[in-house]
Design a protein around this motif. Sequence first.
Motif, PDB file in Angstrom:
ATOM      1  N   PRO A   1      -4.631  -2.549  -2.811  1.00  0.00           N
ATOM      2  CA  PRO A   1      -3.813  -1.351  -3.043  1.00  0.00           C
ATOM      3  C   PRO A   1      -4.130  -0.775  -4.426  1.00  0.00           C
ATOM      4  O   PRO A   1      -4.164  -1.515  -5.415  1.00  0.00           O
ATOM      5  CB  PRO A   1      -2.380  -1.877  -2.984  1.00  0.00           C
ATOM      6  CG  PRO A   1      -2.463  -3.129  -2.171  1.00  0.00           C
ATOM      7  CD  PRO A   1      -3.801  -3.725  -2.493  1.00  0.00           C
ATOM      8  N   PRO A   2      -4.382   0.525  -4.530  1.00  0.00           N
ATOM      9  CA  PRO A   2      -4.744   1.125  -5.827  1.00  0.00           C
ATOM     10  C   PRO A   2      -3.736   0.828  -6.932  1.00  0.00           C
ATOM     11  O   PRO A   2      -4.120   0.650  -8.093  1.00  0.00           O
ATOM     12  CB  PRO A   2      -4.803   2.625  -5.500  1.00  0.00           C
ATOM     13  CG  PRO A   2      -5.118   2.687  -4.048  1.00  0.00           C
ATOM     14  CD  PRO A   2      -4.415   1.511  -3.436  1.00  0.00           C
ATOM     15  N   ALA A   3      -2.453   0.756  -6.590  1.00  0.00           N
ATOM     16  CA  ALA A   3      -1.423   0.519  -7.598  1.00  0.00           C
ATOM     17  C   ALA A   3      -1.517  -0.861  -8.222  1.00  0.00           C
ATOM     18  O   ALA A   3      -0.874  -1.125  -9.246  1.00  0.00           O
ATOM     19  CB  ALA A   3      -0.036   0.703  -6.982  1.00  0.00           C
ATOM     20  N   ALA A   4      -2.317  -1.759  -7.628  1.00  0.00           N
ATOM     21  CA  ALA A   4      -2.389  -3.135  -8.117  1.00  0.00           C
ATOM     22  C   ALA A   4      -3.562  -3.389  -9.045  1.00  0.00           C
ATOM     23  O   ALA A   4      -3.635  -4.455  -9.664  1.00  0.00           O
ATOM     24  CB  ALA A   4      -2.478  -4.095  -6.930  1.00  0.00           C
ATOM     25  N   THR A   5      -4.469  -2.447  -9.157  1.00  0.00           N
ATOM     26  CA  THR A   5      -5.758  -2.748  -9.783  1.00  0.00           C
ATOM     27  C   THR A   5      -5.833  -2.503 -11.288  1.00  0.00           C
ATOM     28  O   THR A   5      -6.815  -2.879 -11.916  1.00  0.00           O
ATOM     29  CB  THR A   5      -6.871  -1.940  -9.097  1.00  0.00           C
ATOM     30  OG1 THR A   5      -6.561  -0.529  -9.196  1.00  0.00           O
ATOM     31  CG2 THR A   5      -6.990  -2.313  -7.621  1.00  0.00           C
TER      32      THR A   5
ATOM     33  N   THR B   1       9.188  -4.112  -1.229  1.00  0.00           N
ATOM     34  CA  THR B   1       7.929  -3.439  -1.549  1.00  0.00           C
ATOM     35  C   THR B   1       7.454  -3.812  -2.949  1.00  0.00           C
ATOM     36  O   THR B   1       6.275  -4.110  -3.170  1.00  0.00           O
ATOM     37  CB  THR B   1       8.092  -1.917  -1.429  1.00  0.00           C
ATOM     38  OG1 THR B   1       8.412  -1.592  -0.071  1.00  0.00           O
ATOM     39  CG2 THR B   1       6.823  -1.193  -1.829  1.00  0.00           C
ATOM     40  N   LYS B   2       8.372  -3.811  -3.906  1.00  0.00           N
ATOM     41  CA  LYS B   2       8.006  -4.187  -5.276  1.00  0.00           C
ATOM     42  C   LYS B   2       7.507  -5.632  -5.322  1.00  0.00           C
ATOM     43  O   LYS B   2       6.525  -5.945  -5.997  1.00  0.00           O
ATOM     44  CB  LYS B   2       9.201  -4.024  -6.210  1.00  0.00           C
ATOM     45  CG  LYS B   2       9.560  -2.574  -6.500  1.00  0.00           C
ATOM     46  CD  LYS B   2      10.677  -2.492  -7.517  1.00  0.00           C
ATOM     47  CE  LYS B   2      11.023  -1.029  -7.804  1.00  0.00           C
ATOM     48  NZ  LYS B   2      12.031  -0.879  -8.848  1.00  0.00           N
ATOM     49  N   SER B   3       8.176  -6.504  -4.613  1.00  0.00           N
ATOM     50  CA  SER B   3       7.782  -7.906  -4.649  1.00  0.00           C
ATOM     51  C   SER B   3       6.414  -8.122  -4.020  1.00  0.00           C
ATOM     52  O   SER B   3       5.615  -8.943  -4.495  1.00  0.00           O
ATOM     53  CB  SER B   3       8.826  -8.783  -3.944  1.00  0.00           C
ATOM     54  OG  SER B   3       8.788  -8.621  -2.540  1.00  0.00           O
ATOM     55  N   LYS B   4       6.103  -7.369  -2.967  1.00  0.00           N
ATOM     56  CA  LYS B   4       4.814  -7.526  -2.304  1.00  0.00           C
ATOM     57  C   LYS B   4       3.683  -6.896  -3.105  1.00  0.00           C
ATOM     58  O   LYS B   4       2.546  -7.391  -3.082  1.00  0.00           O
ATOM     59  CB  LYS B   4       4.883  -6.926  -0.899  1.00  0.00           C
ATOM     60  CG  LYS B   4       5.826  -7.655   0.060  1.00  0.00           C
ATOM     61  CD  LYS B   4       5.309  -9.040   0.420  1.00  0.00           C
ATOM     62  CE  LYS B   4       5.990 -10.179  -0.253  1.00  0.00           C
ATOM     63  NZ  LYS B   4       5.488 -11.508   0.188  1.00  0.00           N
ATOM     64  N   LEU B   5       3.987  -5.813  -3.825  1.00  0.00           N
ATOM     65  CA  LEU B   5       3.008  -5.267  -4.764  1.00  0.00           C
ATOM     66  C   LEU B   5       2.773  -6.274  -5.884  1.00  0.00           C
ATOM     67  O   LEU B   5       1.629  -6.496  -6.309  1.00  0.00           O
ATOM     68  CB  LEU B   5       3.494  -3.934  -5.331  1.00  0.00           C
ATOM     69  CG  LEU B   5       2.601  -3.287  -6.398  1.00  0.00           C
ATOM     70  CD1 LEU B   5       1.202  -3.026  -5.855  1.00  0.00           C
ATOM     71  CD2 LEU B   5       3.232  -1.989  -6.904  1.00  0.00           C
TER      72      LEU B   5
ATOM     73  N   ARG C   1       0.817  -1.216   0.000  1.00  0.00           N
ATOM     74  CA  ARG C   1       0.000   0.000   0.000  1.00  0.00           C
ATOM     75  C   ARG C   1       0.856   1.274   0.000  1.00  0.00           C
ATOM     76  O   ARG C   1       0.316   2.371  -0.048  1.00  0.00           O
ATOM     77  CB  ARG C   1      -0.909   0.037   1.231  1.00  0.00           C
ATOM     78  CG  ARG C   1      -1.962  -1.060   1.304  1.00  0.00           C
ATOM     79  CD  ARG C   1      -3.021  -0.676   2.320  1.00  0.00           C
ATOM     80  NE  ARG C   1      -3.990  -1.708   2.571  1.00  0.00           N
ATOM     81  CZ  ARG C   1      -5.029  -1.989   1.770  1.00  0.00           C
ATOM     82  NH1 ARG C   1      -5.168  -1.325   0.647  1.00  0.00           N
ATOM     83  NH2 ARG C   1      -5.882  -2.926   2.092  1.00  0.00           N
ATOM     84  N   ASN C   2       2.174   1.150   0.075  1.00  0.00           N
ATOM     85  CA  ASN C   2       3.027   2.336   0.174  1.00  0.00           C
ATOM     86  C   ASN C   2       2.778   3.299  -0.980  1.00  0.00           C
ATOM     87  O   ASN C   2       2.678   2.888  -2.146  1.00  0.00           O
ATOM     88  CB  ASN C   2       4.506   1.943   0.175  1.00  0.00           C
ATOM     89  CG  ASN C   2       4.949   1.369   1.505  1.00  0.00           C
ATOM     90  OD1 ASN C   2       4.154   1.227   2.427  1.00  0.00           O
ATOM     91  ND2 ASN C   2       6.220   1.019   1.599  1.00  0.00           N
ATOM     92  N   LYS C   3       2.699   4.567  -0.649  1.00  0.00           N
ATOM     93  CA  LYS C   3       2.535   5.595  -1.671  1.00  0.00           C
ATOM     94  C   LYS C   3       3.755   5.580  -2.592  1.00  0.00           C
ATOM     95  O   LYS C   3       4.895   5.557  -2.146  1.00  0.00           O
ATOM     96  CB  LYS C   3       2.394   6.964  -1.011  1.00  0.00           C
ATOM     97  CG  LYS C   3       2.090   8.095  -1.991  1.00  0.00           C
ATOM     98  CD  LYS C   3       1.887   9.407  -1.254  1.00  0.00           C
ATOM     99  CE  LYS C   3       1.567  10.527  -2.243  1.00  0.00           C
ATOM    100  NZ  LYS C   3       1.374  11.833  -1.541  1.00  0.00           N
ATOM    101  N   GLY C   4       3.507   5.572  -3.873  1.00  0.00           N
ATOM    102  CA  GLY C   4       4.604   5.560  -4.836  1.00  0.00           C
ATOM    103  C   GLY C   4       5.107   4.182  -5.183  1.00  0.00           C
ATOM    104  O   GLY C   4       6.037   4.045  -5.982  1.00  0.00           O
TER     105      GLY C   4
END
Length: 299
Positions: free
Chosen positions: A272-276, A172-176, A149-152
């Motif tokens: 997380p918005p970055a994943a959708t 962080t990249k791997s969890k996203l 969920r981290n911003k950016g």
Amino acid sequence: MDIPSQVGKRALVTGGTGGIGFETVVALAGAGAEVVVAGRGRAKVDQAVAAVREAVGTAKVEGLVLDLASLASIDGAASAVLAGGQPLDLLINNAGVMAVPERRETADGFELTFGTNHLGHFALTGRLLPALLAAPAARVVTVSAKVARNKGATLEDPLSAQSYGSGMASYTKSKLANVVFTLELARRAAGTRITAVAVHPGTSNTGLQQHLPKYMQVMASVVLERFVGQSPADAARPSLYAATNSGVKAGDFVVPDGRAELRGAPHVAEMPPAATDPAVGRRLWELSEQLTHVSYSFR
């Protein structure tokens, strides 16, 4: 955690030799499932199997040597599972590495954190797909983390040396990637009997902290255990909920319901918005197939 009976089901848990993975194995075995404990070394796998049998006298459990940082190991482990000819009802993609202090590589030349946490599980899930498709209602549960969920947070250049930055940046990249993979798997598996779910377990003092400096490990132990975190057994609850709750749907994200999602009872929350973005999912999938040489066939 009171979970439904898992009698007659077969599960495989990666990273099942310790921490959250081990507690997941114990709970599933206690509910009657046949469980495969997957871990990197034979000695630790055998110790974990013995510990599960001691904790659950009726446990049906076996060990599997699996190194997610090696495509050859993944292929061998998956071949061993498929050779048994049994359907696989639950695949819990739990194993991971975090905060590796310098850029390291897998046996196949991928950046270690991304290569293990995402590419390894992508390859394993694809190789086990025939057994998952053979199950009456299979679930693929992939363990992400709050950092998704981290911003950016972004998946730009996940494997390059220049983008490594730090151990936590790669983590962080791997969890996203874990949640992006889950959503894309849910899209591609639509119409099959596979349900793909992602989880964030909350915060717990587990083996993931081993690469942190010693003083940070001590601080993490005190803070996580006494103030904001939870035990590994409690941190396993989102995975167990995602794997066994009848109300869970494909593409769900199960997290703790407590403050800042650090601990609490499992519930379904927003991704997380970055994943959708489906375009991000397609790009990650295509890259993963290219790098691992594993293609998924849902027929």
